[in-house]
Design an enzyme around this catalytic site. Structure first.
Site, PDB file in Angstrom:
ATOM      1  N   TYR A  22       0.847  -1.203   0.000  1.00 46.78           N
ATOM      2  CA  TYR A  22       0.000   0.000   0.000  1.00 46.78           C
ATOM      3  C   TYR A  22       0.881   1.251   0.000  1.00 46.78           C
ATOM      4  O   TYR A  22       1.870   1.327   0.742  1.00 46.78           O
ATOM      5  CB  TYR A  22      -0.952  -0.001   1.217  1.00 46.78           C
ATOM      6  CG  TYR A  22      -1.941  -1.150   1.114  1.00 46.78           C
ATOM      7  CD1 TYR A  22      -3.122  -1.009   0.384  1.00 46.78           C
ATOM      8  CD2 TYR A  22      -1.644  -2.398   1.670  1.00 46.78           C
ATOM      9  CE1 TYR A  22      -4.004  -2.080   0.220  1.00 46.78           C
ATOM     10  CE2 TYR A  22      -2.515  -3.473   1.516  1.00 46.78           C
ATOM     11  CZ  TYR A  22      -3.692  -3.307   0.790  1.00 46.78           C
ATOM     12  OH  TYR A  22      -4.549  -4.372   0.618  1.00 46.78           O
ATOM     13  N   SER A  23       0.501   2.216  -0.831  1.00 42.70           N
ATOM     14  CA  SER A  23       1.257   3.472  -0.910  1.00 42.70           C
ATOM     15  C   SER A  23       1.057   4.272   0.369  1.00 42.70           C
ATOM     16  O   SER A  23      -0.030   4.243   0.961  1.00 42.70           O
ATOM     17  CB  SER A  23       0.762   4.326  -2.076  1.00 42.70           C
ATOM     18  OG  SER A  23       0.845   3.610  -3.273  1.00 42.70           O
ATOM     19  N   CYS A  78       0.163   7.311 -11.098  1.00 41.92           N
ATOM     20  CA  CYS A  78      -0.111   6.269 -10.119  1.00 41.92           C
ATOM     21  C   CYS A  78      -1.592   5.880 -10.206  1.00 41.92           C
ATOM     22  O   CYS A  78      -2.463   6.741 -10.281  1.00 41.92           O
ATOM     23  CB  CYS A  78       0.220   6.755  -8.708  1.00 41.92           C
ATOM     24  SG  CYS A  78       0.133   5.425  -7.484  1.00 41.92           S
ATOM     25  N   GLU A 107       3.812   4.192 -11.255  1.00 44.25           N
ATOM     26  CA  GLU A 107       3.539   3.110 -10.304  1.00 44.25           C
ATOM     27  C   GLU A 107       2.078   2.714 -10.490  1.00 44.25           C
ATOM     28  O   GLU A 107       1.176   3.451 -10.096  1.00 44.25           O
ATOM     29  CB  GLU A 107       3.802   3.565  -8.869  1.00 44.25           C
ATOM     30  CG  GLU A 107       3.632   2.417  -7.885  1.00 44.25           C
ATOM     31  CD  GLU A 107       4.397   2.669  -6.596  1.00 44.25           C
ATOM     32  OE1 GLU A 107       5.616   2.407  -6.552  1.00 44.25           O
ATOM     33  OE2 GLU A 107       3.770   3.154  -5.635  1.00 44.25           O
ATOM     34  N   TYR A 112      -0.846  -0.669 -10.377  1.00 44.28           N
ATOM     35  CA  TYR A 112      -1.064  -1.976  -9.759  1.00 44.28           C
ATOM     36  C   TYR A 112      -2.441  -2.517 -10.082  1.00 44.28           C
ATOM     37  O   TYR A 112      -3.257  -1.809 -10.631  1.00 44.28           O
ATOM     38  CB  TYR A 112      -0.870  -1.879  -8.242  1.00 44.28           C
ATOM     39  CG  TYR A 112      -1.540  -0.691  -7.562  1.00 44.28           C
ATOM     40  CD1 TYR A 112      -2.877  -0.755  -7.171  1.00 44.28           C
ATOM     41  CD2 TYR A 112      -0.831   0.493  -7.320  1.00 44.28           C
ATOM     42  CE1 TYR A 112      -3.483   0.316  -6.542  1.00 44.28           C
ATOM     43  CE2 TYR A 112      -1.431   1.568  -6.695  1.00 44.28           C
ATOM     44  CZ  TYR A 112      -2.762   1.488  -6.306  1.00 44.28           C
ATOM     45  OH  TYR A 112      -3.352   2.563  -5.683  1.00 44.28           O
TER      46      TYR A 112
HETATM   47  C1  LIG Z   1       2.990  -0.667  -5.554  1.00 42.89           C
HETATM   48  C2  LIG Z   1       1.583  -0.939  -5.102  1.00 42.89           C
HETATM   49  C3  LIG Z   1       0.899   0.027  -4.389  1.00 42.89           C
HETATM   50  C4  LIG Z   1      -0.418  -0.197  -4.010  1.00 42.89           C
HETATM   51  N1  LIG Z   1      -1.064   0.794  -3.328  1.00 42.89           N
HETATM   52  C5  LIG Z   1      -2.350   0.618  -2.962  1.00 42.89           C
HETATM   53  C6  LIG Z   1      -3.043   1.662  -2.269  1.00 42.89           C
HETATM   54  O1  LIG Z   1      -2.487   2.732  -1.952  1.00 42.89           O
HETATM   55  N2  LIG Z   1      -4.338   1.431  -1.934  1.00 42.89           N
HETATM   56  C7  LIG Z   1      -4.993   0.261  -2.257  1.00 42.89           C
HETATM   57  O2  LIG Z   1      -6.181   0.125  -1.915  1.00 42.89           O
HETATM   58  N3  LIG Z   1      -4.345  -0.739  -2.915  1.00 42.89           N
HETATM   59  C8  LIG Z   1      -3.046  -0.591  -3.262  1.00 42.89           C
HETATM   60  N4  LIG Z   1      -2.394  -1.606  -3.911  1.00 42.89           N
HETATM   61  C9  LIG Z   1      -3.131  -2.866  -4.181  1.00 42.89           C
HETATM   62  C10 LIG Z   1      -3.033  -3.773  -2.937  1.00 42.89           C
HETATM   63  O3  LIG Z   1      -1.698  -4.187  -2.751  1.00 42.89           O
HETATM   64  C11 LIG Z   1      -3.878  -5.037  -3.055  1.00 42.89           C
HETATM   65  O4  LIG Z   1      -3.568  -5.682  -4.269  1.00 42.89           O
HETATM   66  C12 LIG Z   1      -5.374  -4.766  -2.993  1.00 42.89           C
HETATM   67  O5  LIG Z   1      -5.705  -4.140  -1.772  1.00 42.89           O
HETATM   68  C13 LIG Z   1      -6.152  -6.080  -3.116  1.00 42.89           C
HETATM   69  O6  LIG Z   1      -5.678  -6.961  -2.124  1.00 42.89           O
HETATM   70  P1  LIG Z   1      -6.676  -7.957  -1.397  1.00 42.89           P
HETATM   71  O7  LIG Z   1      -5.865  -8.828  -0.506  1.00 42.89           O
HETATM   72  O8  LIG Z   1      -7.808  -7.237  -0.782  1.00 42.89           O
HETATM   73  O9  LIG Z   1      -7.251  -8.789  -2.608  1.00 42.89           O
HETATM   74  P2  LIG Z   1      -6.852 -10.278  -2.988  1.00 42.89           P
HETATM   75  O10 LIG Z   1      -7.300 -11.237  -1.960  1.00 42.89           O
HETATM   76  O11 LIG Z   1      -5.420 -10.271  -3.374  1.00 42.89           O
HETATM   77  O12 LIG Z   1      -7.768 -10.446  -4.255  1.00 42.89           O
HETATM   78  C14 LIG Z   1      -7.530  -9.665  -5.436  1.00 42.89           C
HETATM   79  C15 LIG Z   1      -8.693  -9.924  -6.406  1.00 42.89           C
HETATM   80  O13 LIG Z   1      -8.870 -11.274  -6.628  1.00 42.89           O
HETATM   81  C16 LIG Z   1     -10.209 -11.634  -6.319  1.00 42.89           C
HETATM   82  N5  LIG Z   1     -10.217 -12.922  -5.626  1.00 42.89           N
HETATM   83  C17 LIG Z   1      -9.566 -13.217  -4.481  1.00 42.89           C
HETATM   84  N6  LIG Z   1      -9.795 -14.485  -4.134  1.00 42.89           N
HETATM   85  C18 LIG Z   1     -10.612 -14.994  -5.101  1.00 42.89           C
HETATM   86  C19 LIG Z   1     -11.209 -16.252  -5.308  1.00 42.89           C
HETATM   87  N7  LIG Z   1     -11.003 -17.277  -4.477  1.00 42.89           N
HETATM   88  N8  LIG Z   1     -11.970 -16.416  -6.412  1.00 42.89           N
HETATM   89  C20 LIG Z   1     -12.169 -15.409  -7.263  1.00 42.89           C
HETATM   90  N9  LIG Z   1     -11.628 -14.185  -7.117  1.00 42.89           N
HETATM   91  C21 LIG Z   1     -10.876 -13.998  -6.055  1.00 42.89           C
HETATM   92  C22 LIG Z   1     -10.724 -10.582  -5.391  1.00 42.89           C
HETATM   93  O14 LIG Z   1     -12.119 -10.494  -5.476  1.00 42.89           O
HETATM   94  C23 LIG Z   1     -10.025  -9.406  -5.889  1.00 42.89           C
HETATM   95  O15 LIG Z   1     -10.724  -8.861  -6.967  1.00 42.89           O
HETATM   96  C24 LIG Z   1      -1.071  -1.421  -4.307  1.00 42.89           C
HETATM   97  C25 LIG Z   1      -0.373  -2.416  -4.995  1.00 42.89           C
HETATM   98  C26 LIG Z   1       0.933  -2.184  -5.394  1.00 42.89           C
HETATM   99  C27 LIG Z   1       1.657  -3.267  -6.142  1.00 42.89           C
END
Ligand SMILES: Cc1cc2nc3c(=O)[nH]c(=O)nc-3n(C[C@H](O)[C@H](O)[C@H](O)COP(=O)(O)OP(=O)(O)OC[C@H]3O[C@@H](n4cnc5c(N)ncnc54)[C@H](O)[C@@H]3O)c2cc1C
Ligand code: SF4
Ligand code: SF4
Length: 413
Positions: free
Chosen positions: A211-212, A371, A411, A413
């Site tokens: 997360y940023s 971003c 950046e 994602y």
């Molecule tokens: C450099 C960088 C900076 C970032 N900055 C931010 C930020 O500032 N703010 C922010 O909100 N995010 C940011 N992100 C994104 C963050 O890291 C996450 O990827 C995001 O919050 C989603 O993570 P999660 O664990 O909630 O989703 P995950 O559990 O990883 O799931 C991702 C997707 O897959 C789907 N999914 C998960 N499990 C299943 C399943 N079993 N079947 C079907 N679909 C599924 C979910 O519905 C979702 O759509 C950033 C990412 C990067 C790389």
């Protein structure tokens, strides 16, 4: 070391050594960016780790800048290469092997191109590369990867506030974390990793999510040892829902900080051109807050923000931005899903500001940042190419010049 110098080494030092490109499993967030980027198919993964194929990697360096954490920027001098299975089995990188001498013939093939052979010690090589990855010339030197997955920092949630309207489909939170005793030093533009508690159905630890950081280096609202995050609740997402549901007082494990190039210039005369959508605004809030603090030093540089969301209700920090004086930041907010208005994206607004932007892009004081969601870059690039073409300029030349000077950063994602 030249081949002649290698030949002149005492026999005890003459172990033919190669430099192997490796990924740090404690820092890697398993985002797959490197595997998608490598033009040679040099990166593979299993359920545990990402690994570099020693025989395939040419050392071209193309995977280095896109890696959001810096986990990819590791080189070990080895007498025989670590196999993929060994890399898959690691919880952390093995220690560097001491007392090895580089065989210049091998080094020339295996050292990534940003580092000129004859080679230097691997730790110095990594450092040299981070510098060459081009942060703004006036940026402060960042601390990176101080806290890894096996030894994370602990933070306490001190605020968790919904930024988007309750009636909106989008739930984005402003979450403030406090660290003990100033242990987590950050710069604007850096990010951190959240360690999800528990394991998946196969008993494996969850991947760290990144997360940023949305606050300036001095902390959120001037509170030392705090950082703010801008977290969007993703339907079905594991970590975002966990974070958005955390109550004040909850404890959470954090890795990082990450990011050695997407940093803010310290030069108060630098113009900062920021383009974002949704939570991509997070680092720019940090930039704006930092510039507000620097105002006492009479910053002559302009801040310009092009920012898109679906609706005003779904735009994080909309009212905060609207209340800022234009002297602090010139902002152009646009919406893609207004019920009764035109559907506008940041690319449209960029084209509408062609005259201002073409002049700024020719100014060596201008730093450019994008971003937001993956895929955004292409539309923004096309708009800038049009802006430049209208003014008789070559966007690709301008972009490459800015990038090599540490003035162009993406950046997504
Ligand atoms: C450099 C960088 C900076 C970032 N900055 C931010 C930020 O500032 N703010 C922010 O909100 N995010 C940011 N992100 C994104 C963050 O890291 C996450 O990827 C995001 O919050 C989603 O993570 P999660 O664990 O909630 O989703 P995950 O559990 O990883 O799931 C991702 C997707 O897959 C789907 N999914 C998960 N499990 C299943 C399943 N079993 N079947 C079907 N679909 C599924 C979910 O519905 C979702 O759509 C950033 C990412 C990067 C790389
Ligand atoms: S964090 Fe870096 S090394 Fe890990 S998968 Fe992503 S790009 Fe590859
Ligand atoms: S250095 Fe080049 S070849 Fe090696 S893994 Fe990275 S992108 Fe692939």
């Amino acid at each position: 070391m030249t081949a002649t110098a290698f030949a002149a080494l005492p026999v005890s030092s003459k172990v033919a050594v190669m430099r192997q490109h490796l990924i740090d499993p404690e820092v890697c967030i398993r985002c797959n960016t490197c595997e998608e980027t490598c033009p040679h198919g040099g990166i593979v993964h299993n359920d545990d780790n990402y690994a570099v194929l020693f025989d395939v990697c040419t050392g071209c360096g193309k995977c280095l800048d896109p890696c959001p954490t810096g986990a990819i920027a590791n080189w070990h001098d080895v007498s025989s290469a670590y196999s993929v299975d060994e890399q898959f089995s690691w919880a952390q990188l093995p220690a560097q092997q001491a007392g090895l001498a580089i065989d210049a013939t091998n080094a020339a093939r295996l050292v990534p191109s940003p580092i000129e052979p004859p080679v230097v010690a691997a730790s110095e090589a990594t450092e040299a590369l981070m510098v060459k990855a081009a942060a703004p010339a006036s940026a402060s030197r960042p601390v990176v990867n101080a806290f890894k997955r096996n030894q994370p920092a602990t933070a306490t949630v001190v605020a968790n506030v919904q930024l988007t309207a309750a009636a909106s489909d989008t739930d984005v939170r402003h979450i403030v974390l406090r660290f003990a005793d100033g242990v987590f030093p950050v710069l604007e533009g850096q990010s951190l990793g959240i360690v999800m508690p528990g394991t998946d159905d196969h008993g494996k630890r969850h991947a760290v999510r990144q997360y940023s950081i949305a606050s300036p280096r001095s902390g959120e609202a001037g509170e030392p040892n705090t950082v703010a995050l801008t977290v969007k609740r993703v339907p079905g997402g594991l970590c975002s829902n966990h974070l958005c549901d955390l109550p004040v007082g909850a404890s959470i494990e954090v890795t990082g900080p990450f990011g050695a190039t997407f940093l803010m210039p310290n030069d108060p005369a630098a113009h900062i051109l920021m383009v974002c959508s949704g939570t991509g605004v997070a680092p720019f809030r940090g930039f704006i807050e930092r510039r507000r603090q620097m105002a006492a030093e009479s910053s002559s540089g302009k801040l310009l923000l092009f920012y898109g969301a679906q609706t005003p209700q779904a735009m994080p920090y909309a009212s905060y931005l609207e209340e800022l004086p234009a002297a602090t930041v010139l902002r152009d907010l646009c919406y893609s899903r207004l019920a009764d208005g035109p559907k506008t994206h940041v690319q449209h607004r960029i084209r509408a500001s062609a005259a201002v932007l073409s002049a700024l892009l020719c100014d060596d004081l201008t730093h450019f940042y994008v971003c937001g969601l993956k895929g955004m870059e292409q539309g923004v690039e096309e708009a800038l190419a049009e802006v430049c073409a209208t003014a008789g300029l070559d966007w690709l030349r301008i972009r490459d010049r800015m990038r090599s000077a540490g003035r162009y950063h993406v950046e997504t994602y």
